[in-house]
Design a protein around this motif. Structure first.
Motif, mmCIF file in Angstrom:
data_model
loop_
_atom_site.group_PDB
_atom_site.id
_atom_site.type_symbol
_atom_site.label_atom_id
_atom_site.label_comp_id
_atom_site.label_asym_id
_atom_site.label_seq_id
_atom_site.Cartn_x
_atom_site.Cartn_y
_atom_site.Cartn_z
ATOM 1 N N ALA A 176 0.795 -1.092 0.039
ATOM 2 C CA ALA A 176 -0.028 0.024 0.124
ATOM 3 C C ALA A 176 0.765 1.238 0.028
ATOM 4 N N ARG A 177 2.059 1.346 0.690
ATOM 5 C CA ARG A 177 2.821 2.419 0.763
ATOM 6 C C ARG A 177 3.405 2.757 -0.650
ATOM 7 N N GLN A 178 3.831 1.910 -1.109
ATOM 8 C CA GLN A 178 4.381 1.914 -2.590
ATOM 9 C C GLN A 178 3.564 2.153 -3.638
ATOM 10 N N ARG A 179 2.176 1.838 -3.402
ATOM 11 C CA ARG A 179 1.028 2.070 -4.357
ATOM 12 C C ARG A 179 0.950 3.608 -4.165
ATOM 13 N N ALA A 180 0.800 3.971 -2.942
ATOM 14 C CA ALA A 180 0.442 5.755 -2.817
ATOM 15 C C ALA A 180 1.702 6.236 -3.573
ATOM 16 N N LEU A 181 2.957 5.904 -3.317
ATOM 17 C CA LEU A 181 3.878 6.527 -4.047
ATOM 18 C C LEU A 181 4.011 6.716 -5.506
ATOM 19 N N LEU A 182 3.542 5.444 -5.883
ATOM 20 C CA LEU A 182 3.329 5.344 -7.515
ATOM 21 C C LEU A 182 2.343 6.198 -8.028
ATOM 22 N N ALA A 183 1.152 6.428 -7.213
ATOM 23 C CA ALA A 183 -0.026 7.008 -7.582
ATOM 24 C C ALA A 183 0.271 8.549 -7.682
ATOM 25 N N ALA A 184 1.308 8.972 -6.687
ATOM 26 C CA ALA A 184 1.882 10.567 -6.659
ATOM 27 C C ALA A 184 2.727 10.774 -7.675
ATOM 28 N N ALA A 185 3.361 9.794 -8.201
ATOM 29 C CA ALA A 185 4.540 10.048 -9.175
ATOM 30 C C ALA A 185 4.004 10.371 -10.456
ATOM 31 N N ASP A 186 4.228 11.492 -10.880
ATOM 32 C CA ASP A 186 3.667 11.978 -12.155
ATOM 33 C C ASP A 186 4.875 12.172 -13.206
ATOM 34 N N GLY A 187 6.106 11.810 -13.047
ATOM 35 C CA GLY A 187 6.947 11.964 -13.860
ATOM 36 C C GLY A 187 7.789 13.071 -13.869
ATOM 37 N N ARG A 188 7.282 14.108 -12.876
ATOM 38 C CA ARG A 188 7.923 15.329 -12.845
ATOM 39 C C ARG A 188 8.616 15.421 -11.452
ATOM 40 N N ARG A 189 7.789 14.989 -10.376
ATOM 41 C CA ARG A 189 8.106 15.104 -8.924
ATOM 42 C C ARG A 189 9.448 14.287 -8.520
ATOM 43 N N THR A 190 10.421 14.765 -7.957
ATOM 44 C CA THR A 190 11.609 13.809 -7.501
ATOM 45 C C THR A 190 11.103 13.154 -6.152
ATOM 46 N N PRO A 191 12.023 12.572 -5.770
ATOM 47 C CA PRO A 191 11.626 11.857 -4.510
ATOM 48 C C PRO A 191 11.723 12.601 -3.265
ATOM 49 N N ALA A 192 12.276 13.784 -3.321
ATOM 50 C CA ALA A 192 12.032 14.485 -2.194
ATOM 51 C C ALA A 192 10.896 15.348 -2.264
ATOM 52 N N GLU A 193 10.350 15.576 -3.254
ATOM 53 C CA GLU A 193 9.251 16.243 -3.657
ATOM 54 C C GLU A 193 7.940 15.275 -2.981
ATOM 55 N N LEU A 194 8.134 14.187 -3.403
ATOM 56 C CA LEU A 194 7.124 13.228 -3.106
ATOM 57 C C LEU A 194 6.990 13.021 -1.586
ATOM 58 N N ALA A 195 8.076 12.880 -1.075
ATOM 59 C CA ALA A 195 8.279 12.926 0.687
ATOM 60 C C ALA A 195 7.520 13.937 1.259
ATOM 61 N N ARG A 196 7.875 15.160 0.683
ATOM 62 C CA ARG A 196 6.876 16.375 1.480
ATOM 63 C C ARG A 196 5.547 16.064 1.096
ATOM 64 N N LEU A 197 4.989 15.956 -0.337
ATOM 65 C CA LEU A 197 3.906 15.742 -0.673
ATOM 66 C C LEU A 197 3.127 14.733 0.023
ATOM 67 N N LEU A 198 3.762 13.569 0.609
ATOM 68 C CA LEU A 198 3.016 12.405 1.088
ATOM 69 C C LEU A 198 3.189 12.542 2.829
ATOM 70 N N GLY A 199 4.348 13.687 3.133
ATOM 71 C CA GLY A 199 4.579 13.612 4.710
ATOM 72 C C GLY A 199 5.351 12.368 5.172
ATOM 73 N N ARG A 200 6.256 12.163 4.423
ATOM 74 C CA ARG A 200 7.222 10.878 4.794
ATOM 75 C C ARG A 200 8.654 11.197 4.859
ATOM 76 N N PRO A 201 9.333 10.544 5.701
ATOM 77 C CA PRO A 201 10.731 10.863 5.778
ATOM 78 C C PRO A 201 11.240 10.570 4.314
ATOM 79 N N ALA A 202 12.340 11.238 3.776
ATOM 80 C CA ALA A 202 12.823 11.424 2.556
ATOM 81 C C ALA A 202 13.546 10.073 2.360
ATOM 82 N N PHE A 203 14.553 9.587 3.458
ATOM 83 C CA PHE A 203 15.134 8.498 3.132
ATOM 84 C C PHE A 203 14.211 7.209 3.037
ATOM 85 N N HIS A 204 13.154 7.157 3.594
ATOM 86 C CA HIS A 204 12.315 5.838 3.445
ATOM 87 C C HIS A 204 11.708 5.984 1.967
ATOM 88 N N THR A 205 11.373 7.272 1.723
ATOM 89 C CA THR A 205 10.991 7.594 0.182
ATOM 90 C C THR A 205 11.991 7.088 -0.746
#
Length: 260
Positions: A176-205
């Motif tokens: 489920a956690r990785q599904r949410a990440l993939l759903a937010a990945a739009d081809g433009r957001r970097t891992p750091a941007e996804l971490a902020r968007l999802l409210g998750r630690p950057a390393f775990h992302t």
């Protein structure tokens, strides 16, 4: 810490400052560590969401509650204490969240730097001291995380490039956690941007992105100027691994119990 890590510290200056029991701010290219009596009490990095993002975006604390704490206690360097005294957080959850944010930001702040490393004596952070961590523990965790990332998928290019999902193979599934990440990945957001968007630690992302890349579910860009024959190998099957959040919580719990 391993003998090799001791012989070659991540940050020799951090080790020296810890031995001196120095108080102040260690400024590096990718972030800042704050020390009190040689122990790390806070860390921040542009690459990692701060405690505010982890608490508010994660849904544990309303944004107005965070803003009030900063307004009323920031000047006294007691924001963390205010959050507990006002009943917004329990002591234990503040300590765990803050320690997680410290290790997260420290991982990026202690990444290899090309610019000068500076230390400003006497400088403190407005959040205040919650649970000091030894410099040795911070270095050990930083080394462990570097090794873990490379063991999962040794292509650091995925860490800073936009996350571009790829179609799953027939029958291929993710958690489920990785599904949410993939759903937010739009081809433009970097891992750091996804971490902020999802409210998750950057390393775990980063760890999730590398696992997805290893499974062929995220594109792995080539490093600049690659050898034509050095393309990433074929995707490897994703192996069942412990949830990084649960694993970190266990380590933080052990640290809290070991240092009352």
């Amino acid at each position: 810490m391993s003998a090799a890590a001791v012989a070659t510290p991540v940050s020799p200056m951090l080790v020296r400052l810890a031995a001196e029991k120095a108080t102040g701010a260690l400024l590096r290219d990718h972030g800042t560590l704050y020390l009190v009596d040689g122990r790390v009490v806070h860390a921040e990095s542009p690459a990692a969401p701060g405690v505010d993002v982890l608490l508010t975006t994660g849904g544990r604390l309303p944004r107005e509650g965070w803003d009030e704490a900063v307004d009323r206690a920031g000047a006294h360097r007691a924001v963390g204490r205010f959050l507990v005294d006002s009943g917004r957080l329990h002591d234990g959850e503040l300590e765990i969240c803050h320690l997680g944010a410290v290790f997260d930001a420290a991982f990026f702040a202690l990444s290899p730097a090309s610019g000068p490393t500076r230390f400003r004596y006497g400088v403190g952070h407005w959040f205040g001291t919650v649970r000091p961590v030894s410099a040795e523990a911070v270095e050990r965790e930083t080394v462990r995380r570097r090794e873990l990332l490379d063991a999962v998928w040794p292509y650091a290019s995925v860490d800073t490039a936009p996350v571009v999902p790829r179609p799953a193979a027939p029958g291929q599934t993710v958690g489920a956690r990785q599904r949410a990440l993939l759903a937010a990945a739009d081809g433009r957001r970097t891992p750091a941007e996804l971490a902020r968007l999802l409210g998750r630690p950057a390393f775990h992302t980063l760890l999730d992105v590398r696992r997805l890349a290893a499974a062929g579910l995220v594109e792995t860009p080539l490093d600049p100027g690659p050898d034509p024959d050095s393309a990433p190998p074929p995707p490897i099957p994703a192996l069942p691994v412990a949830d990084p959040d649960i694993a970190l919580l266990r380590r933080l719990r052990d640290a809290l119990e070991a240092h009352p």
